[in-house]
Enzyme design. Structure first.
Site, PDB file in Angstrom:
ATOM      1  N   LYS A   1      41.448  37.555  52.141  1.00 49.38           N
ATOM      2  CA  LYS A   1      41.550  38.914  51.604  1.00 49.38           C
ATOM      3  C   LYS A   1      40.579  39.745  52.428  1.00 49.38           C
ATOM      4  CE  LYS A   1      40.569  41.621  47.387  1.00 49.38           C
ATOM      5  NZ  LYS A   1      40.379  41.576  45.919  1.00 49.38           N
TER       6      LYS A   1
ATOM      7  N   GLU B   1      39.529  46.157  48.641  1.00 48.30           N
ATOM      8  CA  GLU B   1      38.593  46.238  47.517  1.00 48.30           C
ATOM      9  C   GLU B   1      37.190  45.791  47.935  1.00 48.30           C
ATOM     10  OE1 GLU B   1      40.740  44.033  44.451  1.00 48.30           O
ATOM     11  OE2 GLU B   1      41.784  45.886  43.876  1.00 48.30           O
TER      12      GLU B   1
ATOM     13  N   ARG C   1      46.384  38.235  53.324  1.00 50.38           N
ATOM     14  CA  ARG C   1      46.970  39.013  52.228  1.00 50.38           C
ATOM     15  C   ARG C   1      47.229  40.466  52.628  1.00 50.38           C
ATOM     16  NH1 ARG C   1      43.986  39.448  47.358  1.00 50.38           N
ATOM     17  NH2 ARG C   1      45.658  39.009  45.905  1.00 50.38           N
TER      18      ARG C   1
ATOM     19  N   ARG D   1      49.078  54.881  46.836  1.00 49.25           N
ATOM     20  CA  ARG D   1      48.719  53.470  46.965  1.00 49.25           C
ATOM     21  C   ARG D   1      49.941  52.577  47.155  1.00 49.25           C
ATOM     22  NH1 ARG D   1      45.089  50.004  42.616  1.00 49.25           N
ATOM     23  NH2 ARG D   1      46.016  47.972  43.092  1.00 49.25           N
TER      24      ARG D   1
ATOM     25  N   LYS E   1      52.192  40.790  47.563  1.00 48.35           N
ATOM     26  CA  LYS E   1      52.423  40.812  46.113  1.00 48.35           C
ATOM     27  C   LYS E   1      53.848  41.268  45.814  1.00 48.35           C
ATOM     28  CE  LYS E   1      47.656  41.441  44.583  1.00 48.35           C
ATOM     29  NZ  LYS E   1      46.712  42.062  43.640  1.00 48.35           N
TER      30      LYS E   1
ATOM     31  N   ASP F   1      50.333  46.305  41.696  1.00 51.71           N
ATOM     32  CA  ASP F   1      49.486  45.193  41.300  1.00 51.71           C
ATOM     33  C   ASP F   1      49.942  44.529  40.002  1.00 51.71           C
ATOM     34  OD1 ASP F   1      47.442  43.434  41.318  1.00 51.71           O
ATOM     35  OD2 ASP F   1      45.869  44.863  40.828  1.00 51.71           O
TER      36      ASP F   1
ATOM     37  N   GLU G   1      47.242  38.971  33.760  1.00 53.89           N
ATOM     38  CA  GLU G   1      46.270  40.060  33.773  1.00 53.89           C
ATOM     39  C   GLU G   1      46.770  41.328  33.079  1.00 53.89           C
ATOM     40  OE1 GLU G   1      44.946  41.105  37.699  1.00 53.89           O
ATOM     41  OE2 GLU G   1      43.625  42.697  36.971  1.00 53.89           O
TER      42      GLU G   1
ATOM     43  N   TRP H   1      41.257  54.638  41.847  1.00 55.74           N
ATOM     44  CA  TRP H   1      42.044  53.454  42.201  1.00 55.74           C
ATOM     45  C   TRP H   1      43.476  53.750  42.651  1.00 55.74           C
ATOM     46  CZ3 TRP H   1      39.591  48.979  42.884  1.00 55.74           C
ATOM     47  CH2 TRP H   1      38.321  48.847  42.299  1.00 55.74           C
TER      48      TRP H   1
HETATM   49  O1  GCW Z   1      44.736  42.882  40.444  1.00 49.26           O
HETATM   50  C1  GCW Z   1      43.589  42.981  41.136  1.00 49.26           C
HETATM   51  C2  GCW Z   1      42.667  42.245  40.243  1.00 49.26           C
HETATM   52  C3  GCW Z   1      41.473  41.714  40.972  1.00 49.26           C
HETATM   53  C4  GCW Z   1      41.977  40.871  42.139  1.00 49.26           C
HETATM   54  C5  GCW Z   1      42.787  41.761  43.065  1.00 49.26           C
HETATM   55  C6  GCW Z   1      43.392  40.987  44.221  1.00 49.26           C
HETATM   56  C7  GCW Z   1      41.030  38.868  43.031  1.00 49.26           C
HETATM   57  O2  GCW Z   1      42.297  43.104  39.196  1.00 49.26           O
HETATM   58  O3  GCW Z   1      40.758  40.947  40.065  1.00 49.26           O
HETATM   59  O4  GCW Z   1      40.932  40.245  42.847  1.00 49.26           O
HETATM   60  O5  GCW Z   1      43.841  42.327  42.359  1.00 49.26           O
HETATM   61  O6  GCW Z   1      44.532  40.578  44.089  1.00 49.26           O
HETATM   62  O7  GCW Z   1      42.747  40.803  45.223  1.00 49.26           O
END
Ligand code: GCW
Length: 684
Positions: free
Chosen positions: A287, A291, A324, A341, A365, A370, A398, A546
């Site tokens: 990663k 973030e 990623r 985003r 993803k 997300d 989540e 975000w």
């Molecule tokens: O969904 C977000 C999560 C983070 C996560 C991030 C990611 C591992 O809230 O906790 O970090 O994605 O996928 O990198």
């Protein structure tokens, strides 16, 4: 600990039907399974354990098939098969696949389980045990079963202190206090569970690699080795998430620039060290520039340069580098309507198509944001024909109720896998893209962020075990239907009573829609409490950095992502989908607010207005949650007390929490829009 809860779908409870029990006992008295590699040993142990549990007999293990031996598990080169199974059939088995076939030899019924590799035999054994658990007859079988995806991955977000990022089922089963836990038996049981659903690769630490975890490639490598030793016995390769800044943090270099020769050398030595300890080490997951994690951007290098540098070092050892695509600006100004985003993964990676080395895989993803309860499929799938692509799914819930709510995700994943990207015309589904078959790529697969922890039942909510099971089965074969997978899981976990099977299957299959109903309508997401993401908070992320907004005001709601008037995200899809999403008229209802900002009085295809849909779905969702609980209560006499009460407690919490969701969401929009509910129900 041998509770049903702990055993999950490998409970191997004694067959209840007496005739059938007799039949199996007759057949499974002696078995042959040849070979003594670690994986075959695991297969043998499993077979014995399974037969003992299911039939109550202690099977004789013979070295070579005799006249009366019924079950014979041998590799495909074994001469015993010569006159029994044709070359044509054997040729249809791929490297990890297997064949289960009933044959007759000298008038005697037999079953052969065979495959080219040890893993193939292991998977064959698990599949055979499944058949018995599901009380199948054993004559006239010919099953050729090959995994569709070559890499079937579990990702752990476990930290060495024992915490799990986004974990909802206790602490890590691997780590505690920066050490490996003492309970290695549990890790073996975990490996059994994973192998039984076809998983062959695992990343054992969080993609957010903090200080202690950075040392896993250094003076904590022995921990990795110990885990790899366990997983190897079940055909599972071990991978690590690494910190891109390791050359600085561990090596004392002043830079982690991927084009710097000292940095390359440093990684080269590291990789050599790792393979000296773990010769079949899988590779790295990264990663980067995401973030606040370090990455090549710091040095004005792009992702291909970052990934290729590591891939080159891994290559001589057969290692793989997974990179990623969850890269976006997490410092957005909410007043900025141009930055989107949802566009980020495509914008960042699409231009690099063709620049990645052969042993690099991009992990994308399922949606552009997300893991929300509803998102469109990421437009990156199919858009990079010259690059290996993985699909990343989130098994851990989540944003889908955190294993306190029932939300069975297999139907959602099926929609993703079956989504037609049109990358090469009609039929260019995501499942073909990621299997590598659409563009004839070397690697393909699916990675799932796992939902287990050290809770007795692994997943907190016992019914959430089904998500892990379903994930594995889908990575093996994305063509399995939700119905088939669900039916399997319920039977293996709770037995074959038709009422139980029917009731639980229905509960599972309805649950995603129910969750969506009382949470987020029409493709809008993020109306959750910040940070922990549990529970409703409509404006929780609305004025934050975000990049996750609903843009609701007095008149309307939704994010305009059209090309014509919005962020142009809709234009990232191939034409057929781009056209569909671009227009309010063609955009499917369930994604309308993801793509468009519309007035509350806009009429949906369903005939309802947006606002009435919001009210109705939230009232309905709560009623459906109540029905879930009632259905479960109807099974009281058919389920063991422990699991019955665990699940009942969760379903009760779900009902109460669904009401909270309903009332917060409905009140918010009622107050914003000032439009009354047509049915005049109670809104606060
Ligand atoms: O969904 C977000 C999560 C983070 C996560 C991030 C990611 C591992 O809230 O906790 O970090 O994605 O996928 O990198």
């Amino acid at each position: 600990n041998q509770s049903n809860d702990y055993q999950c779908w490998l409970g191997y409870n004694k067959i209840q039907e007496q005739e059938l029990l007799k039949y199996y006992r007759e057949l499974l008295r002696t078995i042959v399974i040849t070979g003594d590699t670690p994986v075959i040993k695991s297969a043998r142990e499993e077979l014995i354990k399974g037969i003992e549990g299911l039939t109550g007999i202690d099977p004789m293990i013979a070295d070579a098939p005799e006249e009366k031996t019924f079950l014979i598990v041998v590799k495909s080169g074994n001469p015993y098969l010569d006159n029994l199974i044709s070359k044509d059939i054997l040729a249809k088995i791929n490297e990890e696949g297997f064949l289960i076939k009933s044959v007759k030899r000298n008038g005697q019924q037999k079953i052969i389980i065979t495959g080219k590799s040890d893993q193939g035999l292991l998977y064959g054994v698990f599949s055979f045990l499944r058949m018995i658990q599901m009380e199948k007859e054993l004559d006239d079988i010919e099953i050729i079963n090959n995994p569709v995806n070559s890499l079937r991955f579990i990702n752990h977000w476990d930290n060495l202190d024992g915490s799990i990022e986004r974990g909802y089922a206790g602490k890590s089963i691997f780590y505690n206090n920066n050490q490996l836990t003492d309970n290695l038996d549990r890790i073996i049981d975990y490996a059994r569970l994973l192998a039984s659903i076809g998983i062959n690769s695992i990343v054992i630490n969080n993609v957010n690699v903090h200080r202690e975890e950075t040392k896993l490639i250094d003076d904590k490598l022995d921990m990795v080795k110990k885990l790899a030793d366990i997983f190897r016995n079940y055909g599972i390769k071990t991978f690590l998430s690494i910190n891109f800044a390791s050359p600085i943090e561990l090596g004392g270099l002043s830079t982690a620039d991927p084009l710097n020769s000292e940095v390359r050398k440093w990684w080269g030595y590291k990789v050599e060290d790792i393979y000296a300890e773990i010769p079949d080490f899988g590779g790295f997951l990264v990663k980067a520039d995401s973030e606040h994690r370090p990455g090549p951007f710091t040095y004005k290098r792009n992702h291909a340069e970052g990934a290729n540098m590591l891939a080159e070092e891994l290559k001589p050892f057969g290692g793989i580098l997974i990179w990623r695509c969850f890269v976006y600006n997490c410092q957005q100004d909410w007043r900025d309507y141009q930055t989107d985003r949802a566009r980020a993964a495509y914008d960042n990676f699409k231009p690099l198509d063709g620049e990645f080395l052969e042993n690099v895989i991009l992990q994308v993803k399922n949606g552009p944001l997300d893991f929300q309860v509803r998102e469109p499929v990421s437009p990156l799938f199919g858009a990079m024909g010259a690059t290996n692509q993985f699909l990343e799914l989130q098994i851990t819930q989540e944003y889908t109720g955190q294993q306190r709510h029932l939300c069975y995700l297999v139907p959602q994943w099926k929609e993703v896998l079956d989504f037609d990207t049109y990358a090469r015309g009609k039929g260019s589904t995501v499942k073909k893209v990621i299997a590598g078959s659409l563009f004839s790529q070397l690697y393909g697969g699916i990675a799932g962020v796992v939902n287990i922890g050290d809770d007795d039942n692994w997943t907190g909510h016992t019914l959430a075990q089904s998500n892990l099971y379903g994930f594995g089965r889908l990575t093996w074969n994305p063509d399995l239907s939700s119905g088939e997978i669900t039916d399997e899981w319920v039977r293996l976990t709770f037995g074959n009573d038709p009422v139980v099977v029917e009731t639980i299957s229905q509960m599972l299959l309805d649950s995603w829609e129910i969750y969506e109903n009382y949470t987020s309508p029409l493709g809008i997401g993020w109306m959750v409490n910040p940070n922990h993401h549990y529970g409703p908070n409509v404006d929780g992320y609305e004025y934050s950095r975000w990049g996750t907004y609903h843009r609701a005001d007095h008149f309307g709601i939704g994010v305009d992502r059209s090309v014509k008037t919005g962020t142009a995200y809709a234009g990232q899809y191939f034409e057929e989908n781009a056209i569909r999403y671009e227009s309010i008229e063609f955009c499917p209802d369930e994604l309308l607010l993801f793509f468009h900002h519309v007035p509350y009085i806009h009429q949906l295809k369903s005939g309802k207005t947006v606002i009435q849909h919001i009210y109705d779905s939230h009232f309905t969702g709560v009623e459906q949650a109540i029905v879930l609980k009632k259905k479960w209560e109807g099974l009281k006499d058919k389920i063991d007390e422990k699991r019955y009460s665990n699940i009942l407690a969760r379903l009760s919490e779900q009902v109460e929490h669904a009401k909270e969701w309903r009332d917060v969401i409905n009140s918010y929009f009622y107050r914003k829009a000032s439009i009354p509910d047509e049915l005049d129900r109670k809104i606060y």
